[in-house]
Design a protein around this motif. Structure first.
Motif, PDB file in Angstrom:
ATOM      1  N   PRO A  84       0.827  -1.212   0.000  1.00  0.00           N
ATOM      2  CA  PRO A  84       0.000   0.000   0.000  1.00  0.00           C
ATOM      3  C   PRO A  84       0.858   1.259   0.000  1.00  0.00           C
ATOM      4  CG  PRO A  84       0.004  -1.020   2.171  1.00  0.00           C
ATOM      5  CD  PRO A  84       0.699  -1.978   1.252  1.00  0.00           C
ATOM      6  N   ALA A  85       0.334   2.304  -0.614  1.00  0.00           N
ATOM      7  CA  ALA A  85       1.092   3.545  -0.736  1.00  0.00           C
ATOM      8  C   ALA A  85       1.189   4.294   0.583  1.00  0.00           C
ATOM      9  CB  ALA A  85       0.457   4.440  -1.799  1.00  0.00           C
ATOM     10  N   ARG A  86       0.205   4.107   1.471  1.00  0.00           N
ATOM     11  CA  ARG A  86       0.178   4.848   2.728  1.00  0.00           C
ATOM     12  C   ARG A  86       0.010   3.883   3.886  1.00  0.00           C
ATOM     13  NH1 ARG A  86      -3.855   9.882   1.988  1.00  0.00           N
ATOM     14  NH2 ARG A  86      -2.630  10.680   3.743  1.00  0.00           N
ATOM     15  N   ALA A  87       0.554   4.265   5.029  1.00  0.00           N
ATOM     16  CA  ALA A  87       0.519   3.414   6.215  1.00  0.00           C
ATOM     17  C   ALA A  87      -0.521   3.919   7.208  1.00  0.00           C
ATOM     18  CB  ALA A  87       1.894   3.391   6.880  1.00  0.00           C
ATOM     19  N   LEU A  88      -1.051   2.986   7.993  1.00  0.00           N
ATOM     20  CA  LEU A  88      -1.948   3.305   9.103  1.00  0.00           C
ATOM     21  C   LEU A  88      -1.311   2.731  10.369  1.00  0.00           C
ATOM     22  CD1 LEU A  88      -5.440   2.436   7.552  1.00  0.00           C
ATOM     23  CD2 LEU A  88      -4.504   4.711   7.968  1.00  0.00           C
ATOM     24  N   MET A  89      -0.490   3.539  11.033  1.00  0.00           N
ATOM     25  CA  MET A  89       0.267   3.068  12.187  1.00  0.00           C
ATOM     26  C   MET A  89      -0.446   3.419  13.489  1.00  0.00           C
ATOM     27  SD  MET A  89       2.849   1.679  10.690  1.00  0.00           S
ATOM     28  CE  MET A  89       3.735   1.274  12.185  1.00  0.00           C
ATOM     29  N   ILE A  90      -0.450   2.459  14.412  1.00  0.00           N
ATOM     30  CA  ILE A  90      -0.970   2.700  15.754  1.00  0.00           C
ATOM     31  C   ILE A  90       0.035   2.159  16.763  1.00  0.00           C
ATOM     32  CG2 ILE A  90      -2.710   2.003  17.438  1.00  0.00           C
ATOM     33  CD1 ILE A  90      -4.820   2.275  15.378  1.00  0.00           C
ATOM     34  N   LYS A  91       0.337   2.983  17.767  1.00  0.00           N
ATOM     35  CA  LYS A  91       1.235   2.583  18.856  1.00  0.00           C
ATOM     36  C   LYS A  91       0.459   2.687  20.158  1.00  0.00           C
ATOM     37  CE  LYS A  91       5.157   1.768  21.066  1.00  0.00           C
ATOM     38  NZ  LYS A  91       4.562   1.621  22.422  1.00  0.00           N
ATOM     39  N   ALA A  92       0.075   1.536  20.709  1.00  0.00           N
ATOM     40  CA  ALA A  92      -0.633   1.506  21.982  1.00  0.00           C
ATOM     41  C   ALA A  92       0.374   1.368  23.115  1.00  0.00           C
ATOM     42  CB  ALA A  92      -1.626   0.349  22.004  1.00  0.00           C
ATOM     43  N   PRO A  93       0.062   1.881  24.306  1.00  0.00           N
ATOM     44  CA  PRO A  93       0.994   1.802  25.437  1.00  0.00           C
ATOM     45  C   PRO A  93       1.419   0.365  25.726  1.00  0.00           C
ATOM     46  CG  PRO A  93      -0.825   3.274  25.946  1.00  0.00           C
ATOM     47  CD  PRO A  93      -1.175   2.602  24.656  1.00  0.00           C
TER      48      PRO A  93
END
Length: 218
Positions: A84-93
């Motif tokens: 994919p051209a774009r990322a969907l990043m999530i950083k949970a504690p």
């Protein structure tokens, strides 16, 4: 139908395109990305120097743990890369960063493709369709289009996919498909692509599965 919907998160730190954003901005970013299924990609074989996937194990000694392989048996098995051209990043504690599009693929039955010895299983319900216009469409178990790529016609690859009946599908933001911004295309060598591919695997950003191949061409 998009491939990812934002879930409610508590005290999470969000990123969009590598930049920290608040939840409202992330929701807007997700809306812009989720319905975009036309991605970057390429088709190749397992012995591609930019992948170096090694050999398929033929057995494991239960006492020593030694793995046996059949040299040369897996080199020309087909693989398809969806980036994919774009990322969907999530950083949970307390948790490592995760790329949510790859996480969606894993939740739908693909495997996380980390470094080292990997177990590759059939991705139940997934299908890779060869369309009439030669594009390849990766469909999830619910029948929706998860990713679609346009690749040059490759008779040897098509023949391999038809004869085996399956393709190793790799999905992730660091597969070594796109030339990084600012880098001349000639400098993005097989070695540089391999380095990026291994980096993505090491970070847990890559999903993989053996996917049934469906030929929609006569």
């Amino acid at each position: 139908m998009g491939r990812y919907k934002l879930k409610k998160q508590r005290r999470s730190r969000f990123q969009a395109d590598g930049r920290p954003v608040d939840e409202a901005c992330l929701a807007s970013h997700v809306a812009a990305v989720a319905d975009t299924v036309d991605d970057h990609g390429r088709v190749t074989f397992w012995d591609d120097p930019a992948l170096q996937l090694g050999q398929v194990a033929s057995g494991i000694d239960p006492e020593s743990g030694a793995v046996t392989v059949d040299p040369g048996e897996s080199g020309q098995l087909p693989a398809a890369l969806f980036e994919p051209a774009r990322a969907l990043m999530i950083k949970a504690p307390g948790e490592p960063p995760r790329e949510q599009q790859a996480e969606a693929a894993i939740q739908l039955g693909m495997e996380r493709f980390g470094l080292g010895f990997a177990v590759l299983r059939p991705a139940d319900g997934w299908a890779l369709h060869r369309l009439a216009d030669e594009r390849l469409e990766l469909r999830s178990p619910d029948g929706g289009v998860f990713s679609r790529i346009a690749v040059p016609f490759n008779p040897a690859w098509i023949s391999s996919a038809l004869s085996t009946g399956f393709v190793l599908c790799l999905y992730g933001i660091q597969l070594g498909v796109r030339t990084p911004p600012g880098m001349p295309a000639g400098q993005y060598t097989d070695g540089a692509r391999l380095e990026e591919f291994r980096r993505g695997r090491g970070l847990g950003f890559t999903a993989a599965g053996l996917v049934s191949f469906v030929n929609n061409r006569g």
